[in-house]
Design an enzyme around this catalytic site. Structure first.
Site, PDB file in Angstrom:
ATOM      1  CE  LYS A  80      -3.958   1.863   2.650  1.00 16.52           C
ATOM      2  NZ  LYS A  80      -4.823   1.612   3.834  1.00 16.52           N
ATOM      3  CB  SER A 155      -8.231   3.460   2.748  1.00 17.68           C
ATOM      4  OG  SER A 155      -7.334   2.884   3.677  1.00 17.68           O
ATOM      5  CB  SER A 179      -8.276   0.481   5.627  1.00 14.59           C
ATOM      6  OG  SER A 179      -8.950   1.687   5.434  1.00 14.59           O
TER       7      SER A 179
HETATM    8  N1  GLN Z   1     -13.051   3.769   6.526  1.00 13.04           N
HETATM    9  C1  GLN Z   1     -12.386   4.065   7.737  1.00 13.04           C
HETATM   10  C2  GLN Z   1     -11.973   5.515   7.756  1.00 13.04           C
HETATM   11  O1  GLN Z   1     -12.163   6.157   6.798  1.00 13.04           O
HETATM   12  C3  GLN Z   1     -11.201   3.182   7.942  1.00 13.04           C
HETATM   13  C4  GLN Z   1      -9.985   3.616   7.222  1.00 13.04           C
HETATM   14  C5  GLN Z   1      -8.779   2.783   7.547  1.00 13.04           C
HETATM   15  O2  GLN Z   1      -8.882   1.713   8.141  1.00 13.04           O
HETATM   16  N2  GLN Z   1      -7.612   3.285   7.168  1.00 13.04           N
HETATM   17  O3  GLN Z   1     -11.477   6.008   8.705  1.00 13.04           O
END
Ligand code: GLN
Length: 489
Positions: A80, A155, A179
């Site tokens: 990532k 994400s 994410s």
């Molecule tokens: N969707 C969640 C957020 O926007 C989780 C994001 C993540 O785990 N990096 O905070």
């Protein structure tokens, strides 16, 4: 040959080690595959073509000369793009870091490379990992390999899509509030969020430090487990890591010896979360529940009362930490080429920071608000109290249950663009995943079935450092789910 790109990590390593095929042949196939599917999927921000080929050749030579190789020898991995890779640009999906090339590797990257893995590229994400769909990236959205009109989740959507589309065997994402599990579910692969402190965060660009962990993804439970085993352990560069051993695998074999062998696993299905999901999702979660009970697990439905407040608590804490972490992007320390000549300092600073995308800006504003002296007690402090209550409630449940199961996502993958204008609706999709981050416990998503052509993941959560038990339950779900298919690309 011609379909080496489909192999799992353990198959690749044994093939390369036994010289059934060379690492170079395999990596060439992977690079062809990337070239073929990327115009549709857009999983990568950067493809690391030359370096990957070079590393493969070096590895082949080493094997020919009789050298010993590591447990991931030759395996194509993607990383990532918020995890630092020395000499390879690391953008965080942001315009702010469009030109940023880290001078060092994250600890997890060093560990993977020492195991023989080959980094084929850096994957797309919502800007600074803030989002659930990979639409908030400055490098365009990633598309779900199963249906390119739909979101892959986020994400870590680029990581999940790259694994599902067979552009690599395994990947590393980061999981702050789901994410890794969310896109694992939407792309029908396995994603594991480890116990907080099991894996070093050194070199992970921070979003919300108290919640996040670097997390492996793969097409099988054993591939993801193998990577987890290799990246975990204490790190003197990250003092939140601990020496508690949580997992032992032998070449991806999760093995026995944990609680499940002594007696059947005690499984609790979280009622509130399963009832709150789409009918198709809860049907599949109940299917996994039945499967576990047919494997000698004792299965009971349980209540988790703190669920009602978890999402609000998560978004308060996560935005508070995000607003502080994003303060460092002032275009002085890191940034892009923008001549300060002729600007007064405040104007320069504001102009540079206007390069953040809409979601990052929203989080800076909300986070600064909940931390402000007038509202700190009303929001931030309350959120921390909810977090403590949730932890206590889970601790007492884990006296009676080895694992808790729930949906990973309450819904199926939706169309690109469908929720992007409605932040609240977007946040609500995280209701099932944020619990594990608030509590610091391990949680994973494992494919459990299909609905309307999409994989649906079941989430399995265990007590702190009980990864081994969680993986055993996941292997049962995996074995019975009959989801061993790949997308048509
Ligand atoms: N969707 C969640 C957020 O926007 C989780 C994001 C993540 O785990 N990096 O905070």
């Amino acid at each position: 040959m011609g379909d080496l790109y489909r192999l799992t990590a353990s198959q690749i390593t044994s093939g390369v080690r036994n010289r059934d095929f060379s690492a170079e042949e395999y990596i060439c196939e992977i690079l062809d595959r990337i070239e073929k599917v990327e115009p549709k999927v857009n999983a990568f921000v950067t493809v690391n073509k030359e370096q990957a080929l070079n590393q493969a050749r070096i590895l082949d030579r080493w094997i020919r000369d009789g050298g010993n190789v590591g447990p991931l020898a030759g395996v194509a991995v993607s990383i990532k793009d918020n995890i630092c890779t020395k000499g390879i640009r690391t953008t965080c999906g942001s315009n702010m870091l469009r030109e940023y090339v880290p001078p060092y590797d994250a600890t997890v990257v060093t560990k993977l490379q020492n195991s023989g893995a080959i980094i084929v590229g850096k994957t797309n994400l919502d800007e600074f990992a803030m989002g659930s769909t990979t639409e908030f990236s400055a490098y365009g959205p990633t598309r779900n390999p199963w249906d390119i009109s739909r979101v892959p989740g986020g994400s870590s959507g680029g990581s999940a899509a790259s694994v599902a589309a067979q552009e690599c065997a395994v990947s590393l994402g980061s999981d702050t509030g789901g994410s890794v599990r969310c896109p694992a579910s939407f792309c029908s692969i396995v994603g594991i969020k480890p116990t907080y402190g099991l894996v070093s965060r050194y070199g992970l660009v921070s979003y919300a430090n108290s919640l996040e962990q670097i997390s492996p993804m793969g097409r099988t439970v054993s591939d993801a487990a193998l990577v987890l085993d290799l990246i975990s352990g204490p790190d003197e560069k990250d003092h939140t890591t601990t020496a508690t051993p949580a997992i032992r695998t032998t070449g991806g074999d999760i093995g026995t010896g944990a609680d499940a062998d002594k007696r059947g696993l005690r499984v609790g299905l979280i009622k509130e979360l399963t009832a709150g999901a789409d009918a198709e999702v809860s049907r599949i979660v109940y299917g996994a529940f039945d499967l576990l009970s047919s494997h000698d697990c004792s299965c009971t439905e349980v209540s988790l009362n703190a669920v009602d407040y978890a999402l609000a608590s998560y978004y308060t804490i996560a935005t508070a930490e995000a607003s502080s972490n994003l303060a460092r992007y002032d275009n002085l320390r890191y940034g892009f080429d923008m001549d300060p000549e002729g600007y007064e300092w405040n104007t320069y600073f504001a102009k540079a920071r206007s390069n953040f995308g809409p979601e990052a800006k929203r989080r800076i504003i909300v986070g600064s608000y909940v931390l402000s002296s007038g509202y700190y007690g009303k929001y931030y402090l309350k959120a921390q109290k909810v977090r403590a209550l949730l932890k206590q409630e889970l601790k007492s449940l884990y006296k009676d249950y080895d694992v808790l199961i729930a949906p990973t996502m309450p819904i199926l993958p939706f169309k690109i663009g469908e929720r992007v204008e409605d932040p609240l609706k977007m946040y609500l999709a995280d209701v099932d995943t944020v619990i594990a981050n608030l509590a610091g416990i391990p949680a994973m998503s494992v494919p459990a079935g299909f609905s309307a052509g999409f994989g649906v993941g079941v989430q399995i959560m265990a007590d702190e450092f009980k990864e081994q038990t969680m993986l055993q339950a996941a292997q049962i779900v995996e074995s019975g789910a009959g989801v061993n298919r790949s997308p048509d690309l």
